[in-house]
Design an enzyme around this catalytic site. Structure first.
Site: not given
Length: 242
Positions: A196, A211
């Protein structure tokens, strides 16, 4: 006797030559990247079956990026072992792949948030059984959890954080460890982990702390795994998305 006079060109100032050199140095990286992208675009697609093997394992293949990846791998001739937590969705994507591309499929019902539990151990055993004897050349760790979204750490449900950690971090590790032995034995393979931009492009990602932290693990896991296994013929990538 008349003689002709020829005027010699004036020498370029030193500052002009310096600017020309600096300009060339500045432009060179952009030109290099341009040619690199052109070469990547123009070269023939790699034969994944020949390079890595006849089968691929994809987690989370029923929607989004995972579905697109599974369909593309099937289009390029790879048989697929598909892992997902929804039986109906697994059946649908498996039938779609077979009807469109005529390759073989296997499905493994696996809720990746159940790792490190008796149910997770049973699912991991089913995965090992499914890949046993197969020429698995590609593993795509696509499945991931982003919820509960933007929250202060103390405001979110602890169970939601634990689920995110299990899917994004723990399951990636366990599934990879289950598939790698066959790749090592055959001296070829590729592991693709979905990372990510939240952990790569920016120094911090507030309100998405857990996250970003799990995806940072995936990035470091991929880098170290690449160094660890490149001498064994195994490629490892971390694809930055988001």
């Amino acid at each position: 006797m008349a003689s002709s006079l020829r005027q010699e060109p004036a020498a370029s100032p030193a500052w002009f030559a310096s600017l020309a050199i600096l300009g060339a140095l500045y432009v060179a990286p952009f030109v290099f990247r341009l040619f690199a992208h052109l070469a990547l675009y123009l070269r023939r697609p790699k034969d994944l079956r020949r390079r890595y093997g006849a089968w691929a394992v994809v987690t989370g293949p029923t929607s989004g990026i995972g579905r697109s990846v599974a369909l593309e791998l099937a289009r390029r001739g790879l048989n697929l072992v598909l892992l997902d937590l929804n039986a109906a969705n697994l059946l649908e994507i498996a039938e779609t792949i077979r009807s469109r591309h005529g390759v073989k499929t296997k499905t493994v019902l696996f809720d990746l948030s159940s790792v490190a539990t008796p149910q997770g151990d049973e699912a991991m055993a089913r995965l090992r059984e499914a890949v046993e004897g197969l020429d698995v050349g590609v593993l795509v760790n696509n499945a991931g959890v982003a919820r509960p979204g933007a929250r202060y750490l103390h405001e979110a449900d602890v169970e939601a954080w634990v689920r995110m950690i299990k899917v994004n971090l723990w399951a990636v590790t366990e599934v990879t460890a289950a598939v790698l032995p066959g790749m090592v034995e055959r001296s070829r393979g590729a592991v693709v982990n979905m990372g990510s931009a939240s952990s790569e492009a920016i120094p911090s990602f507030p309100l998405y702390t857990m996250y970003a932290a799990t995806k940072r693990y995936v990035a470091q896991f991929s880098r170290s795994l690449y160094v660890e296994y490149r001498s064994k013929g195994i490629d490892v990538q971390c694809q930055v998305i988001d």
